[in-house]
Design an enzyme around this catalytic site. Structure first.
Site, PDB file in Angstrom:
ATOM      1  N   HIS A  43       6.945 127.305  57.424  1.00 61.91           N
ATOM      2  CA  HIS A  43       6.106 128.389  56.919  1.00 61.91           C
ATOM      3  C   HIS A  43       4.644 127.958  57.050  1.00 61.91           C
ATOM      4  O   HIS A  43       4.027 127.507  56.086  1.00 61.91           O
ATOM      5  CB  HIS A  43       6.459 128.687  55.465  1.00 61.91           C
ATOM      6  CG  HIS A  43       5.807 129.923  54.923  1.00 61.91           C
ATOM      7  ND1 HIS A  43       6.397 130.713  53.970  1.00 61.91           N
ATOM      8  CD2 HIS A  43       4.612 130.511  55.194  1.00 61.91           C
ATOM      9  CE1 HIS A  43       5.593 131.719  53.668  1.00 61.91           C
ATOM     10  NE2 HIS A  43       4.511 131.606  54.410  1.00 61.91           N
ATOM     11  N   GLU A  73       8.342 131.432  59.209  1.00 60.90           N
ATOM     12  CA  GLU A  73       8.013 132.350  58.129  1.00 60.90           C
ATOM     13  C   GLU A  73       6.505 132.524  58.052  1.00 60.90           C
ATOM     14  O   GLU A  73       5.745 131.610  58.391  1.00 60.90           O
ATOM     15  CB  GLU A  73       8.501 131.790  56.784  1.00 60.90           C
ATOM     16  CG  GLU A  73       9.987 131.531  56.716  1.00 60.90           C
ATOM     17  CD  GLU A  73      10.414 130.933  55.392  1.00 60.90           C
ATOM     18  OE1 GLU A  73      11.621 130.965  55.093  1.00 60.90           O
ATOM     19  OE2 GLU A  73       9.547 130.421  54.647  1.00 60.90           O
ATOM     20  N   HIS A 201      14.721 130.141  48.492  1.00 60.51           N
ATOM     21  CA  HIS A 201      13.714 129.762  47.506  1.00 60.51           C
ATOM     22  C   HIS A 201      14.381 129.157  46.272  1.00 60.51           C
ATOM     23  O   HIS A 201      15.106 129.830  45.548  1.00 60.51           O
ATOM     24  CB  HIS A 201      12.811 130.926  47.082  1.00 60.51           C
ATOM     25  CG  HIS A 201      11.475 130.431  46.601  1.00 60.51           C
ATOM     26  ND1 HIS A 201      10.405 130.233  47.443  1.00 60.51           N
ATOM     27  CD2 HIS A 201      11.058 130.043  45.390  1.00 60.51           C
ATOM     28  CE1 HIS A 201       9.369 129.774  46.766  1.00 60.51           C
ATOM     29  NE2 HIS A 201       9.746 129.635  45.510  1.00 60.51           N
TER      30      HIS A 201
END
Length: 250
Positions: A43, A73, A201
């Site tokens: 990310h 991401e 997450h």
């Protein structure tokens, strides 16, 4: 069985805290793949606080060579800046198997909410189309219980990624029943619309099994913070293999 994509951002955080090239993001990703991980997630944020554009390029080469999934991401609305060419441009360079769009801002320590699909569906549509023209599967970060999954499907997305932070918090408190029910309902609603379901997450060895037993047909989990933390004690190889055992048991 759900697939495991290891997020290596935290390796980059440790490297950046000292400067130089150690610990190596590329070597850590290689160790995860050697242990059996199905893919690698990053990310990259515009402020370059952890994974950088150069890491994306190197990991794209590694994953292509190994024939495994690369998942990038990021916020597609964040403008380019020095050192960060923009999310779409990174995907154009790296051609990841999956692009996961996340509505995070610069001030967030970590991603903490999904898209408002009712508000953002039309803004997402041309970006989803552009990413798919690059050969990327597109996943959209979504809150459990969110409205507007119809708009997520209509904008052309292939999957959603359920934000599992609230579930992980509830699990840690000892009562995840309601959070699991919300995640399961969201997964079923998405699947009824033709959307695949990923999750990520704060998933960990402690809560992953319970999540997978309750939420139907999860295709992929992206795990970074907990996995890297656990690997400080047990090592990357053993930790990745422990996650794969949980996935196989499901």
């Amino acid at each position: 069985m759900a697939l495991l994509s290891v997020n290596v951002n935290k390796i980059a955080v440790l490297r950046n805290s000292r400067g130089g090239d150690e610990p190596s993001v590329l070597r850590a990703a290689t160790a995860c793949l050697d242990a059996g991980a199905h893919g690698i997630t990053v990310h990259p944020r515009p402020d370059q606080r952890h994974v950088r554009a150069s890491d994306v390029d190197a990991l794209a080469e590694l994953t292509a060579r190994r024939g495994v999934e690369f998942n990038i991401e990021g916020n597609p609305f964040a403008p380019p800046r020095e050192g960060y060419p923009g999310f779409i441009e990174l995907c154009r360079r790296a051609r990841p198997a999956q692009a996961t769009l996340v509505p995070d801002g610069d001030g967030q320590i970590t991603s903490d909410h999904g898209f408002d699909f009712v508000r953002d569906g039309e803004r997402l549509r041309p970006l989803v189309a552009e990413l798919k023209s690059l050969g990327c599967r597109v996943s959209l970060f979504a809150d459990a219980g969110c409205a507007g999954l119809e708009q997520a499907a209509a904008c052309g997305a292939d999957r959603i990624e359920i934000y599992t932070g609230p579930f992980a918090d509830a699990h840690a408190r000892g009562d995840a029943r309601d959070a699991l029910a919300l995640c399961a309902d969201t997964a079923r609603r998405a699947q009824a619309l033709g959307l695949g379901v990923n999750a990520g997450h704060d998933l960990s060895q402690h809560n992953l099994g319970d999540f997978l037993r309750a939420v139907p047909d999860v295709l992929e989990v992206s795990i970074g913070h907990a996995l890297i933390g656990e690997a400080l004690y047990a090592g990357l190889d053993a930790t990745v293999r422990a996650y794969l055992a949980i996935l196989a048991a499901r």
